[in-house]
Design a protein around this motif. Structure first.
Motif, PDB file in Angstrom:
ATOM      1  N   ALA A  21      46.817  37.938  44.288  1.00  0.00           N
ATOM      2  CA  ALA A  21      45.592  37.251  44.683  1.00  0.00           C
ATOM      3  C   ALA A  21      44.607  38.246  45.264  1.00  0.00           C
ATOM      4  N   MET A  22      43.335  38.047  44.960  1.00  0.00           N
ATOM      5  CA  MET A  22      42.326  38.909  45.542  1.00  0.00           C
ATOM      6  C   MET A  22      41.170  38.054  46.050  1.00  0.00           C
ATOM      7  N   VAL A  23      40.295  38.674  46.807  1.00  0.00           N
ATOM      8  CA  VAL A  23      39.248  37.938  47.499  1.00  0.00           C
ATOM      9  C   VAL A  23      38.267  37.350  46.499  1.00  0.00           C
ATOM     10  N   GLN A  24      37.931  36.088  46.664  1.00  0.00           N
ATOM     11  CA  GLN A  24      36.942  35.457  45.821  1.00  0.00           C
ATOM     12  C   GLN A  24      35.557  35.659  46.414  1.00  0.00           C
ATOM     13  N   ARG A  57      40.017  29.300  36.612  1.00  0.00           N
ATOM     14  CA  ARG A  57      40.827  29.189  37.828  1.00  0.00           C
ATOM     15  C   ARG A  57      41.052  30.527  38.501  1.00  0.00           C
ATOM     16  N   GLY A  58      40.953  31.596  37.751  1.00  0.00           N
ATOM     17  CA  GLY A  58      41.296  32.901  38.293  1.00  0.00           C
ATOM     18  C   GLY A  58      40.148  33.702  38.832  1.00  0.00           C
ATOM     19  N   GLY A  59      38.921  33.252  38.587  1.00  0.00           N
ATOM     20  CA  GLY A  59      37.776  33.941  39.158  1.00  0.00           C
ATOM     21  C   GLY A  59      37.376  35.217  38.464  1.00  0.00           C
ATOM     22  N   ALA A 238      35.849  43.078  43.596  1.00  0.00           N
ATOM     23  CA  ALA A 238      36.023  41.713  44.092  1.00  0.00           C
ATOM     24  C   ALA A 238      34.752  41.142  44.696  1.00  0.00           C
ATOM     25  N   VAL A 343      42.990  38.500  39.258  1.00  0.00           N
ATOM     26  CA  VAL A 343      42.531  37.113  39.318  1.00  0.00           C
ATOM     27  C   VAL A 343      43.168  36.446  40.537  1.00  0.00           C
ATOM     28  N   THR A 344      42.598  35.308  40.923  1.00  0.00           N
ATOM     29  CA  THR A 344      42.980  34.736  42.205  1.00  0.00           C
ATOM     30  C   THR A 344      44.197  33.826  42.150  1.00  0.00           C
ATOM     31  N   ASP A 345      44.579  33.360  40.979  1.00  0.00           N
ATOM     32  CA  ASP A 345      45.707  32.441  40.859  1.00  0.00           C
ATOM     33  C   ASP A 345      46.918  33.191  40.314  1.00  0.00           C
TER      34      ASP A 345
END
Length: 362
Positions: A21-24, A57-59, A238, A343-345
């Motif tokens: 996960a990384m910062v959105q 979903r993953g940004g 990010a 990606v975030t998910d």
């Protein structure tokens, strides 16, 4: 290296065989998610939907994949941002190339995997309890040397020479030798050993032994060149800042490579298909006992829910995440990428792999 059973990529260690996960926030707005390539089969539609979720979903600003099942290739993207022939930074996928060169040298009896590092770099690996007389080439390949990861200090953002990277590592005590602990320093040292044995850089040897024979015309080791070859898209951090320009010396032999989707598919198909290594050396490369199933030599396995095991590597570097996976015979291969560091998910990567390698028939 995380305590989980998967390897770290260039900048940050994943905690599982998924994307960290990384910062959105701050990334360019999502591209349209309908892939341009028609999905003619249920399997293709499932893979396309999994790819689209990297954006929705993953940004990720954009995502793309290229799959080859032996009967032809299938490209899909999220509508904009990434072209089929784009060059991109492949991060730790570099390790598969470096490991292949080392195993070729072993097959030629120019080195042995049981050689202590000191045989090739005498007196160089010393400090804080690290000792090159007790570290073997094999342990570097398998990430069981105990050497500290220099990118834990640099964050993978500071250009360093191989000697500087090693000095950073040697200021820290080793982890338990013989225990799997993913470290980019291992592959920097392997690059130095390749140069000692051959008289040429790891990049020159990889070009001569892999890139030229396989006609990987979009693949290169850029050295200190910060720009990407044309064509290429943009790469984003990010926070949305453009990081397309990057000094590859932040990674060196651990993650310098620039490539394309088609080239990475061709490389892993050739490697696992037995075109680059003799059978004995390929079996060694796939051996994961030392890493308790987590890692071989420049490759790692993932067992999917359907029982299929795929082999390959991932790569993370500023502005790019890439993942290549193939069946053990190299007959089916997939590479996907996004134009940011992740990606975030964390469920999306395994879902995409399962969609491709465990297809539904209806």
């Amino acid at each position: 290296m995380p305590r989980a059973r998967t390897p770290r990529t260039l900048l940050v260690i994943p905690v599982s065989l998924t994307l960290l996960a990384m910062v959105q926030g701050g990334l360019p707005g999502p591209a349209p998610v309908a892939a341009r390539t028609p999905a003619r089969t249920p399997a293709a539609r499932t893979t396309r939907a999994a790819l689209a979720r990297l954006v929705t979903r993953g940004g990720a600003p954009a995502a793309a994949l290229l799959a080859d099942d032996g009967s032809g290739t299938r490209f899909a993207d999220t509508g904009t941002g990434i072209g089929r022939s784009d060059h991109f930074r492949a991060g730790s996928v570099t390790k598969s190339f470096v490991a292949t060169v080392v195993l070729q040298l072993a097959a030629e009896h120019r080195l042995s995997l049981s050689d202590p590092v000191d045989d090739h770099l005498p007196g160089l690996v010393r400090g804080a309890g690290n000792d090159g007389r007790d570290i073997t080439v094999r342990s570097l390949l398998q990430h069981t040397s105990g050497l500290y990861d220099f990118t834990s200090t640099t964050g993978g953002t500071v250009p360093v020479t191989p000697l500087q990277a090693l000095r950073i590592a040697l200021a820290h005590p080793p982890s338990a030798r013989g225990t799997f602990a993913y470290s980019n320093t291992n592959y920097v040292v392997l690059g130095m050993i390749i140069e000692h044995v051959t008289g040429h850089s790891y990049a020159t040897e990889a070009e001569r032994r892999i890139i030229i024979p396989l006609h990987l015309n979009g693949t290169s080791f850029p050295g200190a060149r910060a720009s990407l070859p044309e064509p290429h898209g943009r790469a984003y951090a990010a926070d949305g800042s453009d990081v397309t320009e990057l000094d590859p010396r932040v990674a060196g032999a651990a993650g310098e490579l620039v490539s394309t989707l088609a080239d990475l598919n061709r490389f892993y198909a050739a490697l696992l298909g037995g075109r680059l290594l003799p059978p004995r050396r390929l079996r060694e490369m796939l051996g994961t006992r030392a890493a308790h199933g987590s890692y071989g030599m420049g490759l790692f396995p993932v067992r999917l829910p359907c029982g299929t095991t795929v082999w390959g590597h991932n790569g993370r570097i500023a502005g790019s995440y890439v993942r290549s996976a193939a069946t053990v015979d190299g007959r089916r291969v997939l590479t996907f990428r996004v134009n940011t560091g992740g990606v975030t998910d964390p469920t999306l990567e395994p879902a995409l792999l399962a969609a491709e390698f465990c297809p539904r028939t209806s």
